[in-house]
Scaffold this active site. Structure first.
Site, short mmCIF file in Angstrom:
data_model
loop_
_atom_site.label_atom_id
_atom_site.label_comp_id
_atom_site.label_asym_id
_atom_site.label_seq_id
_atom_site.Cartn_x
_atom_site.Cartn_y
_atom_site.Cartn_z
N GLY A 1 40.17 63.46 78.26
CA GLY A 1 40.92 62.25 78.58
C GLY A 1 40.46 61.02 77.82
N HIS B 1 36.01 72.75 86.80
CA HIS B 1 36.40 71.64 85.93
C HIS B 1 35.37 70.52 86.08
CE1 HIS B 1 38.56 68.32 84.18
NE2 HIS B 1 39.32 69.20 83.57
N LYS C 1 46.31 68.22 86.88
CA LYS C 1 45.40 67.40 87.70
C LYS C 1 46.20 66.80 88.87
CE LYS C 1 42.59 66.75 83.62
NZ LYS C 1 41.67 65.94 82.86
N SER D 1 41.30 66.41 75.12
CA SER D 1 42.18 65.65 74.22
C SER D 1 42.88 66.52 73.17
CB SER D 1 41.42 64.50 73.56
OG SER D 1 40.94 63.61 74.56
N GLU E 1 35.63 67.47 86.36
CA GLU E 1 35.96 66.48 87.40
C GLU E 1 35.55 66.99 88.78
OE1 GLU E 1 40.05 66.09 86.21
OE2 GLU E 1 39.36 65.19 84.32
N GLU F 1 35.04 72.78 77.66
CA GLU F 1 35.57 71.42 77.68
C GLU F 1 34.43 70.42 77.59
OE1 GLU F 1 39.74 71.37 79.62
OE2 GLU F 1 38.26 71.10 81.19
N ASN G 1 46.88 71.67 82.65
CA ASN G 1 46.21 71.24 83.88
C ASN G 1 46.80 69.89 84.27
OD1 ASN G 1 44.45 70.46 85.88
ND2 ASN G 1 42.67 70.21 84.53
P1 PGA Z 1 42.71 66.20 78.47
O1 PGA Z 1 42.14 67.04 79.69
O2 PGA Z 1 43.55 67.14 77.64
O3 PGA Z 1 43.56 65.11 79.10
O4 PGA Z 1 41.56 65.66 77.71
C1 PGA Z 1 41.70 68.35 79.51
C2 PGA Z 1 41.20 68.87 80.84
O5 PGA Z 1 40.58 68.11 81.58
O6 PGA Z 1 41.41 70.05 81.17
#
Ligand code: PGA
Length: 253
Positions: free
Chosen positions: A175, A97, A11, A215, A99, A169, A9
């Site tokens: 992140g 997601h 983003k 992560s 976000e 997630e 992803n």
């Molecule tokens: P990350 O993000 O691996 O940077 O923690 C995962 C995601 O948001 O899909």
């Protein structure tokens, strides 16, 4: 039996040239995917066509959008429909997601409509669920995730559900550098599968791929993917570095 998937992803990152370079670097690694393994690259909308053409001769490599709109078409300035994505050859769409839920107020009910659009156009949703830190600390994460599944997926038929990929997630791990332990991931994945089995039947549950995200990196992917109910990963930060993304894909087998 069920697909093992590593999805990157991106983003809101990278220019077109950087994205092209990243895909070429990933392909350069000469990965040999086994039967039932898939790699998915979720690029920003403007790069999807390019990504699709770069990956077209590579079996097992697919392209995902990171979102789409909940209506079929019409006066929704700035939005992108599932039909548009289908018309350019997109395979998967990430939906829900955290976000999107947090910054764009996407509710479980809105996500149910987005899922309908995606499925109606022959695309596959990667439906994200997962709890915030306060819910984990209160130990009510199972109820929280159960409600997300119920309100966004339970209106589907068993046939429709077969095209849905779920990504767990935990928000506190996205992140942040904090990863769920493999035991925490396995517990939640097994719980999600049991919920799916209760609603859609054991057979459907056994065929549903459930990815872990938050992560994930080369150093922990092997242990996470080794869990019985973890069928791969949804990778954010580490998917922007070709060597890391490739190393994570290699942990699938
Ligand atoms: P990350 O993000 O691996 O940077 O923690 C995962 C995601 O948001 O899909």
């Amino acid at each position: 039996m069920r697909k093992k998937i590593v999805a990157g992803n991106w983003k809101m990152n990278l220019t077109l040239a950087q994205g092209e370079q990243l895909i070429n670097d990933i392909l350069q690694a000469g990965l040999k995917l086994e039967e039932g393994q898939e790699v998915v690259v979720a690029t920003p909308f403007p790069y999807l066509l390019k990504a699709k053409s770069l990956l077209k001769n590579y079996p097992g490599f697919y392209v995902a959008a990171q979102n789409c709109y909940s209506e079929k078409s019409g006066a929704y300035t700035g939005e992108v429909s599932a039909e548009m994505l289908q018309s350019i050859g997109v395979d998967y769409v990430i939906l829900g997601h955290s976000e999107r839920r947090e910054y764009f107020q996407e509710s479980n009910a809105m996500l149910a409509k987005k899922i309908d659009q995606v499925l109606a156009n022959g695309l596959k949703p990667i439906f994200c669920c997962g709890e915030p830190l306060a819910i984990r600390q209160a130990e009510t994460q199972n109820d929280y995730v159960a409600k997300q599944l119920e309100e966004s997926l339970y209106h589907l038929t068993v046939e429709q559900l077969k095209n849905v990929v779920i990504a767990y997630e935990p928000i506190w791990a996205i992140g942040t550098g904090l990863t769920a332990s493999s035991a925490q991931a396995q517990d939640m994945h097994a719980f999600i599968r049991s919920q799916i089995a209760n609603k859609f039947g054991r057979e459907a549950a056994l065929h549903t791929s459930i990815l872990y995200g938050g992560s994930a990196k080369p150093g922990n992917a092997g242990e996470l993917f080794g869990c019985a109910d973890v069928d791969g990963g949804l990778i954010g930060g580490a998917s922007l570095v070709a060597a890391d993304f490739v190393a994570i894909i290699q942990k699938l087998s």
